[in-house]
Motif scaffolding. Structure first.
Motif, PDB file in Angstrom:
ATOM      1  N   LEU A 151     -13.228   7.389  -1.888  1.00 43.65           N
ATOM      2  CA  LEU A 151     -12.374   6.312  -1.471  1.00 43.65           C
ATOM      3  C   LEU A 151     -13.474   5.317  -0.549  1.00 43.65           C
ATOM      4  CD1 LEU A 151      -9.724   4.730  -0.842  1.00 43.65           C
ATOM      5  CD2 LEU A 151      -9.476   6.341   1.132  1.00 43.65           C
ATOM      6  N   GLU A 156      -1.571  -0.954  -4.050  1.00 49.61           N
ATOM      7  CA  GLU A 156      -2.804  -0.112  -3.871  1.00 49.61           C
ATOM      8  C   GLU A 156      -2.308   1.054  -3.501  1.00 49.61           C
ATOM      9  OE1 GLU A 156      -6.799  -1.365  -1.750  1.00 49.61           O
ATOM     10  OE2 GLU A 156      -5.483  -0.377  -0.216  1.00 49.61           O
ATOM     11  N   SER A 200     -16.446   3.764  -3.211  1.00 44.78           N
ATOM     12  CA  SER A 200     -15.958   2.960  -4.540  1.00 44.78           C
ATOM     13  C   SER A 200     -14.811   2.623  -4.479  1.00 44.78           C
ATOM     14  CB  SER A 200     -16.270   4.361  -5.733  1.00 44.78           C
ATOM     15  OG  SER A 200     -17.699   4.498  -5.438  1.00 44.78           O
ATOM     16  N   GLY A 201     -13.729   2.847  -3.461  1.00 45.17           N
ATOM     17  CA  GLY A 201     -12.637   2.197  -3.306  1.00 45.17           C
ATOM     18  C   GLY A 201     -11.489   3.035  -4.178  1.00 45.17           C
ATOM     19  N   PRO A 202     -10.244   2.626  -3.872  1.00 46.92           N
ATOM     20  CA  PRO A 202      -8.936   3.504  -4.237  1.00 46.92           C
ATOM     21  C   PRO A 202      -8.900   3.745  -5.863  1.00 46.92           C
ATOM     22  CG  PRO A 202      -8.604   1.592  -2.845  1.00 46.92           C
ATOM     23  CD  PRO A 202      -9.667   1.388  -3.148  1.00 46.92           C
ATOM     24  N   GLU A 203      -9.363   2.913  -6.823  1.00 49.20           N
ATOM     25  CA  GLU A 203      -9.376   2.915  -7.913  1.00 49.20           C
ATOM     26  C   GLU A 203     -10.327   3.983  -8.593  1.00 49.20           C
ATOM     27  OE1 GLU A 203     -10.183  -0.498 -10.346  1.00 49.20           O
ATOM     28  OE2 GLU A 203      -8.280  -1.506  -9.444  1.00 49.20           O
ATOM     29  N   ARG A 204     -11.317   4.315  -8.063  1.00 46.54           N
ATOM     30  CA  ARG A 204     -12.196   5.436  -8.087  1.00 46.54           C
ATOM     31  C   ARG A 204     -11.783   6.687  -7.546  1.00 46.54           C
ATOM     32  NH1 ARG A 204     -15.272   5.502 -12.359  1.00 46.54           N
ATOM     33  NH2 ARG A 204     -15.871   3.500 -11.755  1.00 46.54           N
ATOM     34  N   GLN A 205     -11.191   6.609  -6.577  1.00 48.27           N
ATOM     35  CA  GLN A 205     -10.583   7.723  -5.998  1.00 48.27           C
ATOM     36  C   GLN A 205      -9.599   8.172  -6.992  1.00 48.27           C
ATOM     37  OE1 GLN A 205      -7.865   7.599  -2.666  1.00 48.27           O
ATOM     38  NE2 GLN A 205      -8.720   9.303  -1.709  1.00 48.27           N
ATOM     39  N   ARG A 212       0.904  -1.245   0.031  1.00 47.19           N
ATOM     40  CA  ARG A 212      -0.206   0.054  -0.075  1.00 47.19           C
ATOM     41  C   ARG A 212       0.970   1.286   0.185  1.00 47.19           C
ATOM     42  NH1 ARG A 212      -5.456   1.943   3.262  1.00 47.19           N
ATOM     43  NH2 ARG A 212      -4.658   3.809   3.688  1.00 47.19           N
ATOM     44  N   VAL A 240      -3.489   4.980  -2.019  1.00 48.83           N
ATOM     45  CA  VAL A 240      -4.723   5.540  -1.454  1.00 48.83           C
ATOM     46  C   VAL A 240      -4.109   7.105  -1.171  1.00 48.83           C
ATOM     47  CG1 VAL A 240      -5.974   6.030   0.829  1.00 48.83           C
ATOM     48  CG2 VAL A 240      -5.650   3.768  -0.357  1.00 48.83           C
TER      49      VAL A 240
END
Length: 238
Positions: free
Chosen positions: A110, A35, A113-118, A2, A37
């Motif tokens: 985040l 990942e 929708s999670g890290p990818e959408r962020q 991460r 963030v």
């Protein structure tokens, strides 16, 4: 693995650093296990939501530069961004505004929708500011950018109409201070390695390798140990 990144959406070096980190990740053998963030940091919490000057004018005022000197400073950043494949040509028109609400939407992305959408929203906000000179404090602009990035319009409206995620933004800022970060971008790889600034791609790549090695140590065989008597997978010969 991460990677936590503290940055602001009106920080040119944050955009350049993000691009360089992404290039390092793209060349990393274990990139599918990385990942990223993004965390909040405000370059100027006192910046207005209704712009009264451009970012260039702010630079001139704050650092006592002439307009020509401020333009030259921005020109260097625009050229570096172009080398990384980003279009900052309208940055000279970018307004000097606050980013608290933009950060609250990044927390929404985040959380729901999670890290990818962020990351998609982060890119969209950076492009809106540096590529289109948009006011990223304006709720109409933020709504348009967030919805286009795939966020639920109902939730976007709810967040912008209140104070939701304001505590998360403040918590991010406190954590940055606890890490000793006085500026951004600031990167923390696997909670072990801190990187300050928009470093070269090679340095990010080295940090990724070091963090991976620290998390996945390879057993070192003591010299001569392989020659000792032992039973194998087929049993013992005696």
């Amino acid at each position: 693995m991460r990677i936590d990144v503290w940055s602001d959406v009106v920080c040119p070096w944050c955009s350049i650093g993000k691009k360089r980190l992404e290039k390092a990740i793209a060349g990393f053998p274990h990139r599918d296990q990385v990942e990223v963030v993004y965390h909040s940091f405000q370059l100027d919490p006192s910046a207005p939501t209704e712009p009264t000057e451009t970012a260039r004018q702010m630079l001139s005022r704050k650092y006592r530069m002439s307009d020509a000197q401020a333009a030259e400073a921005q020109g260097r950043v625009i050229a570096l961004a172009a080398e990384e494949g980003m279009d900052f040509t309208r940055h000279s028109e970018s307004p000097f505004v606050g980013t608290a609400d933009a950060h609250r939407l990044l927390h929404l992305a985040l959380a729901e929708s999670g890290p990818e959408r962020q990351a998609v929203l982060k890119d969209a906000l950076l492009h809106a500011y540096f590529g289109e000179a948009s006011n990223v404090a304006d709720h109409a602009v933020l709504r348009e950018v967030a919805v286009a990035a795939g966020l639920d319009p109902v939730r976007v409206d709810e967040v912008l109409s209140g104070r939701e995620y304001a505590d998360a933004v403040e918590a991010d800022i406190r954590q940055a201070a606890a890490y000793g970060a006085t500026g951004v971008p600031f990167f923390v790889v696997d909670q072990k390695f801190g990187i300050s600034g928009a470093q070269p791609v090679e340095l990010f790549a080295q940090a990724l390798e070091r963090a991976w090695a620290a998390a996945h140590p390879v057993l070192e065989t003591v010299p001569g140990a392989a020659d000792a008597d032992a039973c194998g997978p087929d049993g013992c010969p005696i």
